[in-house]
Design an enzyme around this catalytic site. Structure first.
Site, short mmCIF file in Angstrom:
data_model
loop_
_atom_site.label_atom_id
_atom_site.label_comp_id
_atom_site.label_asym_id
_atom_site.label_seq_id
_atom_site.Cartn_x
_atom_site.Cartn_y
_atom_site.Cartn_z
N ASP A 22 0.83 -1.21 0.00
CA ASP A 22 0.00 0.00 0.00
C ASP A 22 0.86 1.27 0.00
OD1 ASP A 22 -2.39 1.35 -0.05
OD2 ASP A 22 -2.74 1.23 2.11
N ASN A 70 -10.91 -2.69 -5.73
CA ASN A 70 -10.05 -1.81 -6.55
C ASN A 70 -10.63 -1.53 -7.94
OD1 ASN A 70 -6.98 -3.07 -5.07
ND2 ASN A 70 -8.04 -1.16 -4.61
C1 IPE Z 1 -5.57 -2.76 -0.21
O1 IPE Z 1 -5.16 -1.48 -0.50
C2 IPE Z 1 -5.63 -3.58 -1.47
C3 IPE Z 1 -4.35 -3.94 -2.05
C4 IPE Z 1 -3.17 -3.67 -1.56
C5 IPE Z 1 -4.44 -4.67 -3.27
P1 IPE Z 1 -6.22 -0.31 -0.77
O2 IPE Z 1 -5.41 0.92 -0.94
O3 IPE Z 1 -7.13 -0.67 -1.88
O4 IPE Z 1 -7.05 -0.29 0.59
P2 IPE Z 1 -7.94 0.85 1.24
O5 IPE Z 1 -8.96 1.24 0.24
O6 IPE Z 1 -7.04 2.01 1.56
O7 IPE Z 1 -8.49 0.24 2.48
C1 IPE Z 2 -1.31 0.03 -3.47
O1 IPE Z 2 -1.13 1.41 -3.48
C2 IPE Z 2 -1.60 -0.56 -4.82
C3 IPE Z 2 -2.95 -1.11 -4.98
C4 IPE Z 2 -3.90 -1.12 -4.09
C5 IPE Z 2 -3.26 -1.72 -6.25
P1 IPE Z 2 -2.34 2.40 -3.59
O2 IPE Z 2 -2.65 2.62 -5.03
O3 IPE Z 2 -3.47 1.94 -2.75
O4 IPE Z 2 -1.74 3.74 -2.99
P2 IPE Z 2 -2.43 4.75 -2.00
O5 IPE Z 2 -2.89 3.95 -0.82
O6 IPE Z 2 -3.58 5.37 -2.73
O7 IPE Z 2 -1.37 5.72 -1.65
MG MG Z 3 -4.01 2.26 -0.84
#
Ligand code: IPE
Ligand code: IPE
Ligand code: MG
Length: 252
Positions: A22, A70
């Protein structure tokens, strides 16, 4: 880095590590770059983590790469992530083969674009002889999806008369989860300072140890991984027992 690595007891490694990768978007935006720049930069962290786990001797590593939620992101970002999967399987093939890695997926992969499904099938086939770590990509995955699917499977079997309703127990449900062939994760790492599961291993995490790193995923490297392992090994995993009981079991 060497020092941290030396602190890790190879005999007490977690058998299965899960990573909630994340912080890609925030990391990129913090530099005035688009979110997808963060996703592309994250490949480096994936490589470091996969190599780091494989070198130590971890049996299973699950990377939570795309949740069922996602899909709600902007179409352009979802498309970039799906393409990145295709490119990364190609660019990391040599690394996977060099490390004896066997690729696997969990999640509703039938819902992924064809090019992504093809790349995954190719990666799984090419690495099928790997005798080292199993790298599990959680794609279009969520814990609720996994549990609902297992429940549906049980209902169908009971309905068809192949199973008694009374035989539905924890083992029967576990056996129908997408992770049935893997041990439950003992360590779950989440980066970027968020403290939640976001629908990852809801059932499987029942006794996992959680490690939260403030580091944004694109900057996560082997020393960060080693720090998580060292922290994990300092914990007393009681599984409902008392500390005294555990000490008696190790020094009878
Ligand atoms: C969790 O991250 C999902 C993955 C790492 C694939 P998200 O960024 O989607 O989670 P939330 O929305 O902040 O909880
Ligand atoms: C994790 O990073 C990747 C996926 C969930 C696919 P994020 O895209 O969630 O990055 P933030 O949390 O918005 O910074
Ligand atoms: Mg995220």
């Amino acid at each position: 880095m060497q020092e941290l690595k030396q602190q890790i007891d190879k005999d007490r490694l977690p058998h299965h590590v899960g990573v909630i990768m994340d912080g890609n978007g925030r990391w990129a935006q913090g530099q005035g770059k688009p979110r997808v720049f963060g996703h592309h930069s994250a490949v480096e962290a994936v490589r470091a983590t996969v190599e780091g786990c494989a070198e130590l001797g971890v049996g299973y590593l699950t990377l939570y790469a795309f949740s069922t939620e996602n899909w709600d992101r902007p179409e352009m970002e979802v498309g970039a992530l799906m393409q990145l999967l295709v490119d990364t399987i190609g660019s990391e093939m040599k690394m996977m083969l060099d490390n004896g890695i066997r690729l696997a997926t969990i999640g509703d992969t039938a819902g992924l674009p064809e090019a992504t499904r093809d790349a995954l099938a190719f990666g799984i086939e090419q690495t099928s002889q790997g005798d080292g770590m199993t790298l599990i990509l959680a794609l279009n995955y969520s814990g609720k999806w996994d549990l609902a699917r297992a429940a549906r499977q049980l209902a169908l079997e009971v309905g068809a008369g192949r199973m008694q309703a009374e035989a539905v127990d924890e083992a029967a449900l576990s056996a129908r989860l997408s992770t049935h062939a893997y041990p439950d994760p003992e360590l779950i790492i989440r980066t970027s300072g968020e403290h939640r599961l976001s629908n990852f291993f809801l059932w499987q995490a029942a006794y996992a140890e959680f490690y939260f790193s403030p580091v944004f995923w694109p900057e996560f490297r082997k020393p960060d991984l080693y720090a998580a392992f060292v922290d994990f090994q300092q914990r007393e995993r009681r599984f409902g027992k008392t500390s005294e009981q555990l000490k008696q079991a190790t020094n009878p």
